[in-house]
Motif scaffolding. Sequence first.
Motif, PDB file in Angstrom:
ATOM      1  N   LEU A   7       0.814  -1.218   0.000  1.00 51.70           N
ATOM      2  CA  LEU A   7       0.000   0.000   0.000  1.00 51.70           C
ATOM      3  C   LEU A   7       0.844   1.264   0.000  1.00 51.70           C
ATOM      4  N   LEU A  13      -4.669   1.721  -6.585  1.00 49.11           N
ATOM      5  CA  LEU A  13      -5.746   1.018  -5.887  1.00 49.11           C
ATOM      6  C   LEU A  13      -6.648   2.022  -5.186  1.00 49.11           C
ATOM      7  N   SER A  15      -9.954   0.988  -3.852  1.00 46.10           N
ATOM      8  CA  SER A  15     -10.845   0.340  -2.897  1.00 46.10           C
ATOM      9  C   SER A  15     -10.256  -1.005  -2.473  1.00 46.10           C
ATOM     10  N   LEU A  16     -10.365  -1.299  -1.180  1.00 43.98           N
ATOM     11  CA  LEU A  16      -9.828  -2.559  -0.647  1.00 43.98           C
ATOM     12  C   LEU A  16     -10.783  -3.066   0.420  1.00 43.98           C
ATOM     13  N   ASN A  38       0.144   6.391   1.156  1.00 49.01           N
ATOM     14  CA  ASN A  38      -0.719   6.065   0.029  1.00 49.01           C
ATOM     15  C   ASN A  38      -1.646   7.236  -0.271  1.00 49.01           C
ATOM     16  N   LEU A  41      -5.929   5.253  -2.233  1.00 48.32           N
ATOM     17  CA  LEU A  41      -6.992   4.474  -1.604  1.00 48.32           C
ATOM     18  C   LEU A  41      -8.034   5.401  -0.984  1.00 48.32           C
ATOM     19  N   LEU A  44     -11.798   1.623   2.297  1.00 48.47           N
ATOM     20  CA  LEU A  44     -11.179   0.462   2.939  1.00 48.47           C
ATOM     21  C   LEU A  44     -12.141  -0.106   3.959  1.00 48.47           C
ATOM     22  N   ILE A  62      -8.328   7.965   5.166  1.00 50.94           N
ATOM     23  CA  ILE A  62      -9.100   7.790   3.936  1.00 50.94           C
ATOM     24  C   ILE A  62      -9.861   9.085   3.616  1.00 50.94           C
TER      25      ILE A  62
END
Length: 125
Positions: A7, A13, A15-16, A38, A41, A44, A62
């Motif tokens: 990450l 990326l 969405s996780l 990061n 993202l 999450l 986030i």
Amino acid sequence: TFLANALKVNTSLASLNLRYTQISDEGAKSLADALEANTSLTELSVPANVHSGIIGKIKARILSTRRTQKRKFLEALKSDEKAPLNRSRLMFVGQGKAGKSATVRSLLGKGFNPDWDSTIGADIS
């Protein structure tokens, strides 16, 4: 952890979902720390068993990333600076006199020309 290290360097990326994993508080803390580096993202999901303080840190990071991305997008819209475009080839296909050439001209910033003759064959530009 491996995922946290990935990450840190990932730039695409968005969405996780880790909701159904057995991630520990220690693993979740590593993820929260990785999110400091990061910038892509924006979503999450983590299991409910993770300590609420760690979840709070993850949510705050986030949310910060989302705000930063929105701010940069709005600044780019208002800016007169040129930015590189990711380009793709595009083919317009349709019946005659449907407005394909007028659409292309509009996308290129050219005005509508009512005297424009129909394109015969292919117009490559």
